[in-house]
Design a protein around this motif. Sequence first.
Motif, PDB file in Angstrom:
ATOM      1  N   SER A   1      -0.148 -21.170  16.850  1.00 43.52           N
ATOM      2  CA  SER A   1       0.146 -21.953  15.049  1.00 43.52           C
ATOM      3  C   SER A   1       1.401 -21.297  14.678  1.00 43.52           C
ATOM      4  CB  SER A   1      -0.359 -20.755  14.190  1.00 43.52           C
ATOM      5  OG  SER A   1      -0.792 -19.859  13.977  1.00 43.52           O
TER       6      SER A   1
ATOM      7  N   SER B   1      -4.506 -30.939  17.890  1.00 43.75           N
ATOM      8  CA  SER B   1      -3.655 -29.958  16.492  1.00 43.75           C
ATOM      9  C   SER B   1      -4.874 -30.576  15.378  1.00 43.75           C
ATOM     10  CB  SER B   1      -2.226 -30.873  16.227  1.00 43.75           C
ATOM     11  OG  SER B   1      -2.460 -31.956  16.049  1.00 43.75           O
ATOM     12  N   PHE B   2      -4.194 -29.774  14.109  1.00 48.58           N
ATOM     13  CA  PHE B   2      -4.896 -29.705  13.143  1.00 48.58           C
ATOM     14  C   PHE B   2      -4.112 -29.186  12.167  1.00 48.58           C
ATOM     15  CE2 PHE B   2      -7.805 -26.625  15.105  1.00 48.58           C
ATOM     16  CZ  PHE B   2      -7.650 -25.616  14.386  1.00 48.58           C
ATOM     17  N   LEU B   3      -4.404 -29.097  10.758  1.00 52.59           N
ATOM     18  CA  LEU B   3      -3.640 -28.704   9.449  1.00 52.59           C
ATOM     19  C   LEU B   3      -4.850 -27.397   9.415  1.00 52.59           C
ATOM     20  CD1 LEU B   3      -2.006 -26.808   7.110  1.00 52.59           C
ATOM     21  CD2 LEU B   3      -3.033 -28.733   5.588  1.00 52.59           C
ATOM     22  N   ASN B   4      -4.719 -25.590   9.744  1.00 53.85           N
ATOM     23  CA  ASN B   4      -6.037 -24.646   9.853  1.00 53.85           C
ATOM     24  C   ASN B   4      -5.488 -24.487   7.905  1.00 53.85           C
ATOM     25  OD1 ASN B   4      -7.177 -22.099   9.357  1.00 53.85           O
ATOM     26  ND2 ASN B   4      -6.510 -21.366  11.425  1.00 53.85           N
TER      27      ASN B   4
ATOM     28  N   LYS C   1      -1.355 -23.589   7.779  1.00 54.39           N
ATOM     29  CA  LYS C   1      -0.447 -23.753   8.692  1.00 54.39           C
ATOM     30  C   LYS C   1      -1.242 -24.623  10.316  1.00 54.39           C
ATOM     31  CE  LYS C   1       2.265 -19.400   8.654  1.00 54.39           C
ATOM     32  NZ  LYS C   1       2.651 -18.640   9.012  1.00 54.39           N
ATOM     33  N   GLN C   2       0.517 -25.491  10.491  1.00 53.89           N
ATOM     34  CA  GLN C   2      -0.530 -26.872  11.440  1.00 53.89           C
ATOM     35  C   GLN C   2      -0.667 -25.459  12.554  1.00 53.89           C
ATOM     36  OE1 GLN C   2      -0.816 -29.511  11.222  1.00 53.89           O
ATOM     37  NE2 GLN C   2      -0.204 -29.651   9.661  1.00 53.89           N
ATOM     38  N   THR C   3      -1.839 -26.644  13.139  1.00 49.15           N
ATOM     39  CA  THR C   3      -2.384 -24.908  14.184  1.00 49.15           C
ATOM     40  C   THR C   3      -2.738 -26.479  15.417  1.00 49.15           C
ATOM     41  OG1 THR C   3      -3.598 -23.279  12.720  1.00 49.15           O
ATOM     42  CG2 THR C   3      -4.844 -23.669  14.993  1.00 49.15           C
TER      43      THR C   3
ATOM     44  N   THR D   1       5.810 -29.181  11.374  1.00 46.36           N
ATOM     45  CA  THR D   1       5.221 -29.976  10.207  1.00 46.36           C
ATOM     46  C   THR D   1       4.005 -30.602  11.569  1.00 46.36           C
ATOM     47  OG1 THR D   1       6.359 -31.655  11.328  1.00 46.36           O
ATOM     48  CG2 THR D   1       7.431 -30.768   9.780  1.00 46.36           C
ATOM     49  N   GLY D   2       3.398 -31.701  10.577  1.00 45.51           N
ATOM     50  CA  GLY D   2       2.444 -31.566  11.527  1.00 45.51           C
ATOM     51  C   GLY D   2       2.184 -33.045  12.241  1.00 45.51           C
ATOM     52  N   GLU D   3       3.028 -33.622  12.346  1.00 43.45           N
ATOM     53  CA  GLU D   3       4.238 -34.292  13.184  1.00 43.45           C
ATOM     54  C   GLU D   3       4.084 -33.884  14.899  1.00 43.45           C
ATOM     55  OE1 GLU D   3       4.845 -35.029  10.219  1.00 43.45           O
ATOM     56  OE2 GLU D   3       4.112 -36.467   9.820  1.00 43.45           O
TER      57      GLU D   3
ATOM     58  N   ALA E   1       3.016 -30.839  15.294  1.00 45.25           N
ATOM     59  CA  ALA E   1       2.243 -30.032  15.955  1.00 45.25           C
ATOM     60  C   ALA E   1       1.715 -31.035  16.580  1.00 45.25           C
ATOM     61  CB  ALA E   1       1.228 -29.053  14.852  1.00 45.25           C
TER      62      ALA E   1
END
Length: 197
Positions: free
Chosen positions: A178, A117-120, A125-127, A182-184, A186
């Motif tokens: 996506s 998982s990562f922020l694109n 967006k969180q992916t 949130t990051g958590e 994802a």
Amino acid sequence: MSQTPRNRKIMIAIVAALASLAIVVPLVAVLLTPGILFDRQDPMAALTTTTTPPPPLTIKPLQLRSVNGAYVVRPGDCDPKPPAPPEEPEKICDILKSALFDLGPEVLRLQLTDVDSFLNPLTAKQTVQVTMTSESARAFADYTATHIDQQVAFVRAGVVVWAPKITEKIDGEVLQLSGEVTGEQAAEIARMLKDET
């Protein structure tokens, strides 16, 4: 001193013979020197190649089920219950416990090889990125090609981890999911896709 035609022919023959020796002698020396071209002890050693076996698959296959509908969660809907057999429908909640999904029988199992998982940076967006085996990618492409405008649920440990709508045939071994998470969330989705616990 002038040379007769006969002497000239003899001289040309001698020069040609010396030139041939200049080529042949080094070639013979190389062939007779041990270890220059290949190991004289084992002539097959130069032909032996080693291959590394692929790493073992550590992620359990991921179950895919068709989605018949999704409903607002009521108290008790998301309480843990034993998973239904693959050939039977079931009603289970999503990972965020925001919807109750009415699922059909299992339609496919995907063998994943990696999940991250990562922020694109392109979409902000969180992916969640999922990598599959080539066999699973082909099966998923075939399934998505014949189920456009339908929803499918990725199910792990009795939870709908992700339920995307199929808008087109999806080709390739890498799939990016996506949405508004949130990051958590994802990271938790990626963890559940990798592991049942």
